[in-house]
Design a protein around this motif. Sequence first.
Motif, short mmCIF file in Angstrom:
data_model
loop_
_atom_site.label_atom_id
_atom_site.label_comp_id
_atom_site.label_asym_id
_atom_site.label_seq_id
_atom_site.Cartn_x
_atom_site.Cartn_y
_atom_site.Cartn_z
N PRO A 535 0.80 -1.23 0.00
CA PRO A 535 0.00 0.00 0.00
C PRO A 535 0.83 1.28 0.00
N ARG A 536 2.11 1.16 0.30
CA ARG A 536 2.97 2.33 0.37
C ARG A 536 3.70 2.60 -0.96
N ILE A 537 3.53 1.75 -1.93
CA ILE A 537 4.20 1.95 -3.22
C ILE A 537 3.45 3.01 -4.02
N LEU A 538 4.10 4.14 -4.24
CA LEU A 538 3.49 5.22 -5.01
C LEU A 538 3.52 4.94 -6.51
N GLY A 539 4.53 4.26 -6.94
CA GLY A 539 4.66 3.95 -8.36
C GLY A 539 5.86 3.06 -8.60
N ALA A 540 5.77 2.28 -9.66
CA ALA A 540 6.90 1.42 -10.08
C ALA A 540 6.87 1.34 -11.59
N ARG A 541 8.03 1.44 -12.20
CA ARG A 541 8.09 1.45 -13.66
C ARG A 541 9.49 1.06 -14.11
N THR A 542 9.62 0.77 -15.37
CA THR A 542 10.94 0.59 -15.96
C THR A 542 11.30 1.86 -16.70
N TRP A 543 12.59 2.06 -16.90
CA TRP A 543 13.07 3.20 -17.68
C TRP A 543 13.78 2.62 -18.89
N ASN A 544 13.20 2.82 -20.06
CA ASN A 544 13.63 2.13 -21.27
C ASN A 544 14.84 2.82 -21.91
N ILE A 545 16.02 2.57 -21.32
CA ILE A 545 17.24 3.22 -21.80
C ILE A 545 18.20 2.26 -22.49
N ASN A 546 17.98 0.95 -22.34
CA ASN A 546 19.00 -0.01 -22.77
C ASN A 546 18.52 -1.06 -23.75
N THR A 547 17.46 -1.74 -23.39
CA THR A 547 17.04 -2.93 -24.13
C THR A 547 16.74 -2.65 -25.60
N ASP A 548 16.20 -1.49 -25.90
CA ASP A 548 15.81 -1.18 -27.27
C ASP A 548 16.91 -0.52 -28.09
N GLU A 549 18.00 -0.18 -27.45
CA GLU A 549 19.13 0.41 -28.18
C GLU A 549 19.92 -0.70 -28.89
N PRO A 550 20.50 -0.43 -30.06
CA PRO A 550 21.27 -1.46 -30.76
C PRO A 550 22.41 -2.00 -29.90
N PRO A 551 22.55 -3.32 -29.76
CA PRO A 551 23.67 -3.88 -29.01
C PRO A 551 25.03 -3.42 -29.53
N SER A 552 25.10 -3.12 -30.82
CA SER A 552 26.36 -2.68 -31.41
C SER A 552 26.80 -1.33 -30.86
#
Length: 581
Positions: A535-552
Amino acid sequence: MAPWTLLIALLLPASQGLAANVCGAQATPISEIQGRGDTSPLAGDRVTVEGVLTFDARIDGGFDGFYIQQADGETDANPETSEALFIYTREKTGAPGERLRVTGTVKEFHGLTELTDIQTIVACGLAPLPHARILTLLWPEALESLENMRVRVDQPLTIVDSWNLARYGELTLASGEQVIPTEYLEPGPQAKELADRNRQRKLMLDDGRGVREPRPIPWPPGGLGAENSFRSGDEIRELSGILDYRFDAWRIQPGEPPIFRSVNARPPAPGRPAEPHVRIMTMNLENYFNGDGAGGGFPTARGAPTAMAFEVQQRRLVEALRRPDPDILAVTELENDGYGKNSAIAQLANALGPKWAFVKTPGADGQDKIRTGLLYRRDRIDAEAPPKRLNSGVFSSRGRPPLAQIFRPTGQRLAIQVVVSHLKSKSCRGANGDNRNRNDGQGCYAGRRTETAHAIVKWIEQLPQAPALAGTLITGDLNSYFREAPLSVLRRAGYTSMVHHFHPCTPQQCDHYTYRYKGEKGSLDYALASPSLKPRILGARTWNINTDEPPSAGYKTSLSDTDASPWRSSDHNPVITDIRL
């Protein structure tokens, strides 16, 4: 007749030699060679075909051949049979837009129907290119009937994977985003069936070449670079070319570069809530190894190959870890090298700044090359009571012992317990018995991960209770998707994945995820709240900074941008959780 053509004609029976070299004479329809199935009914036969050269792959680094297609007025009008062939030869006769007459032997080569052992190629003059067929379905049976033909895709396709971009010049496309089935389905036959379907319904954007590590990297048009990039989830439009099958995948060899359209923009760091709270950021560091801690000791066992690559890695990680302004960092894939001034965790804390401290458990970190770790802002947070690691049971001789620490915001009454864990990967190396792949969608070592989850729950129940404890947050890389067995164990014990609570994934919609694997996306990293903490969790999310960037563009490559930025600082997206205390 040229001397070489006359010589070949003399070596053939009179009628065959004449037919093979006279443009417009009787020839075998290409549709009869292709047939209605996956393999040619004429495999092994010597045939003569006549058609229009549509795509020339006899370039440097190409496929040593070209594609020929029946002219529009000469097809069998049967949508179940292809009208084109790949001609395997280095003979240079012909160019796109020329009609050719070719004699050779029909062969199936790793799923591609082709003509090989070419005896004659006769140029028959210019001809219009056959019209491109509209490709509407990315299903194997639909693609087989268009093998080697000119095609056009009218709807936009989505980039779902770029793993082979720098290695072979390939991008993986699909009709839309693909979600790992065990994100929303229990492991079992249905999840396996859907995974197989996802794998089949993809299309590669190729570059017309077979060379390894092409330079420049061909996609996006103009070559991949810091100022010319893309992300998985972006769209490809106006794609046309030859529908090809090689290296176990359907692909398009484009005649003209397609249009890349950005629809998955880089997101800013999530802002902090207005009301008082604690922000916890969880991130897999993709093997943060700092050599000897003094600029030497490279290459390392798992991480950066050079000191320069490590500097790029650290610069990006620091930027990624700072921007959301967290109070506590829970990290995985951290070098297990103690807590001295030259250790990886000490160097990371130092790079983050003088306000950062880290939790120490010397002698309790296990024998794995990597470990979990906790860092915190000492000006905001107090670490109370000695930290604990689980070193018994399943962790007595293997694995990465989970770490537990009580944190209390400075000057506040309530505290939280953070447990960071990193479960066994899905890699099948050394798997036997219950840990083998059960073909239910979970990969290998599902048994060990499930056993570990049970052990963690039992261990937490036995940990000493701190005064005014608001609850426990289990976090880290659990190497399991949301509906897999280890998460079911934690769910039954009362722990809720807060990212999935606020942002549930469905087959059609999954905006918050931490990993992509072969084009499918899902979450391996979690923030799981105990019943009292939920009940104390105000919010939870991912921050999409890595997975969608080219591995190269990752830190290990010479192509990576050396600027301080959070993009592709790791191969996992971080999880950010805000807790009201």
